[in-house]
Design a protein around this motif. Sequence first.
Motif, PDB file in Angstrom:
ATOM      1  N   CYS A  34      -5.341 -25.599   1.598  1.00 34.08           N
ATOM      2  CA  CYS A  34      -6.310 -24.506   1.571  1.00 34.08           C
ATOM      3  C   CYS A  34      -5.996 -23.563   0.414  1.00 34.08           C
ATOM      4  CB  CYS A  34      -6.270 -23.706   2.874  1.00 34.08           C
ATOM      5  SG  CYS A  34      -6.477 -24.696   4.375  1.00 34.08           S
TER       6      CYS A  34
ATOM      7  N   TYR B 266      -9.936 -21.015   2.156  1.00 35.10           N
ATOM      8  CA  TYR B 266     -10.921 -22.077   1.955  1.00 35.10           C
ATOM      9  C   TYR B 266     -10.182 -23.405   1.970  1.00 35.10           C
ATOM     10  CZ  TYR B 266     -14.036 -18.355   0.328  1.00 35.10           C
ATOM     11  OH  TYR B 266     -14.806 -17.210   0.242  1.00 35.10           O
ATOM     12  N   CYS B 267     -10.509 -24.270   2.933  1.00 32.07           N
ATOM     13  CA  CYS B 267      -9.791 -25.531   3.085  1.00 32.07           C
ATOM     14  C   CYS B 267     -10.614 -26.687   2.528  1.00 32.07           C
ATOM     15  CB  CYS B 267      -9.434 -25.758   4.549  1.00 32.07           C
ATOM     16  SG  CYS B 267      -8.320 -24.452   5.180  1.00 32.07           S
ATOM     17  N   GLN B 268      -9.925 -27.627   1.915  1.00 35.38           N
ATOM     18  CA  GLN B 268     -10.582 -28.714   1.182  1.00 35.38           C
ATOM     19  C   GLN B 268     -11.482 -29.534   2.113  1.00 35.38           C
ATOM     20  OE1 GLN B 268      -8.015 -31.673  -0.829  1.00 35.38           O
ATOM     21  NE2 GLN B 268      -9.046 -30.980  -2.689  1.00 35.38           N
ATOM     22  N   GLY B 269     -12.731 -29.667   1.677  1.00 30.66           N
ATOM     23  CA  GLY B 269     -13.711 -30.428   2.434  1.00 30.66           C
ATOM     24  C   GLY B 269     -14.331 -29.678   3.601  1.00 30.66           C
TER      25      GLY B 269
ATOM     26  N   VAL C 174      -2.794 -22.658  -3.500  1.00 31.69           N
ATOM     27  CA  VAL C 174      -3.756 -23.761  -3.512  1.00 31.69           C
ATOM     28  C   VAL C 174      -3.394 -24.837  -2.492  1.00 31.69           C
ATOM     29  CG1 VAL C 174      -4.421 -23.404  -5.916  1.00 31.69           C
ATOM     30  CG2 VAL C 174      -2.530 -24.952  -5.375  1.00 31.69           C
ATOM     31  N   ASP C 175      -2.272 -24.659  -1.800  1.00 35.95           N
ATOM     32  CA  ASP C 175      -1.828 -25.673  -0.833  1.00 35.95           C
ATOM     33  C   ASP C 175      -1.391 -25.014   0.472  1.00 35.95           C
ATOM     34  OD1 ASP C 175       0.422 -24.420  -1.765  1.00 35.95           O
ATOM     35  OD2 ASP C 175       1.531 -26.257  -2.249  1.00 35.95           O
TER      36      ASP C 175
ATOM     37  N   TYR D  64      -9.644 -23.620  -9.986  1.00 34.79           N
ATOM     38  CA  TYR D  64      -9.059 -23.376  -8.665  1.00 34.79           C
ATOM     39  C   TYR D  64      -7.551 -23.585  -8.737  1.00 34.79           C
ATOM     40  CZ  TYR D  64     -13.978 -23.739  -7.686  1.00 34.79           C
ATOM     41  OH  TYR D  64     -15.338 -23.553  -7.719  1.00 34.79           O
TER      42      TYR D  64
ATOM     43  N   ASN E  74     -18.583 -27.297  -3.712  1.00 38.88           N
ATOM     44  CA  ASN E  74     -17.468 -28.069  -4.226  1.00 38.88           C
ATOM     45  C   ASN E  74     -16.538 -28.416  -3.065  1.00 38.88           C
ATOM     46  OD1 ASN E  74     -15.812 -25.778  -3.684  1.00 38.88           O
ATOM     47  ND2 ASN E  74     -16.372 -24.907  -5.662  1.00 38.88           N
ATOM     48  N   ASP E  75     -15.408 -29.038  -3.369  1.00 40.17           N
ATOM     49  CA  ASP E  75     -14.507 -29.464  -2.294  1.00 40.17           C
ATOM     50  C   ASP E  75     -14.018 -28.289  -1.454  1.00 40.17           C
ATOM     51  OD1 ASP E  75     -14.745 -32.079  -2.952  1.00 40.17           O
ATOM     52  OD2 ASP E  75     -12.812 -32.254  -3.975  1.00 40.17           O
ATOM     53  N   TRP E  76     -13.859 -27.124  -2.090  1.00 41.05           N
ATOM     54  CA  TRP E  76     -13.312 -25.968  -1.375  1.00 41.05           C
ATOM     55  C   TRP E  76     -14.378 -25.196  -0.600  1.00 41.05           C
ATOM     56  CZ3 TRP E  76      -8.348 -26.419  -1.099  1.00 41.05           C
ATOM     57  CH2 TRP E  76      -7.627 -26.976  -2.154  1.00 41.05           C
TER      58      TRP E  76
END
Length: 209
Positions: A148, A178-181, A133-134, A93, A3-5
């Motif tokens: 992240c 875990y950072c997006q992408g 989440v940010d 998430y 997924n994105d994360w």
Amino acid sequence: MGNDWFPLRKGETQDYAVRYTSEDPREPEQWTLRVTPPETFQDQTVAVRHHSAGVSYYLQADDQGIRRIATRTDIDNEPTADAEPIWVLKAPYQVGTEWTTPTVPYLIQRRNEHPRDLKYTHKAQMTWRIEAVDDSVKLADGSTHQPCLRVVGQARLNLYTDPVNGFTDVPLISREWYCQGEGLVKFEREEKVPSGFLTGGVLRAEWAR
């Protein structure tokens, strides 16, 4: 897959610089994790992530999250299924999402007994929680990654640390970003024990590109 994360793109490689802080000096290490081609396990297609220490993790990704369902060492012909799937990241998430996984002490050692590592004899249940989440992560190379997920796991081991304190509840604390992408860019493991029969420490690892 993924997924994105925690994307699981075939062929992607991530290197991590690993450093230890402990009474017993340990040399820094580099770990490499590589996503190898998907495999079929128990009639389902799964992602496979190989660790340079010589083990492959079989990962199932869907709307519920990402969980490990099997492992295979480099000397095994076939993967070994986990007794129960082990969550890596659990949806939704958002702050407050929780799950539990089994864990063992990575860093705690007996000072004067063998085997020194407690990971062969002790287990605990770790409770994980998405705490942000940010979050923003700045790495040693100066790069900043955002947004992240910050995921924190906590467990306790009741250990006989010395004759004065007797048995002590020793905390095991894990932190993962875990950072997006991009996936897992940084993680820490903290296992501090009172001075006595045991030694503990801290492991810190982050992307090294």
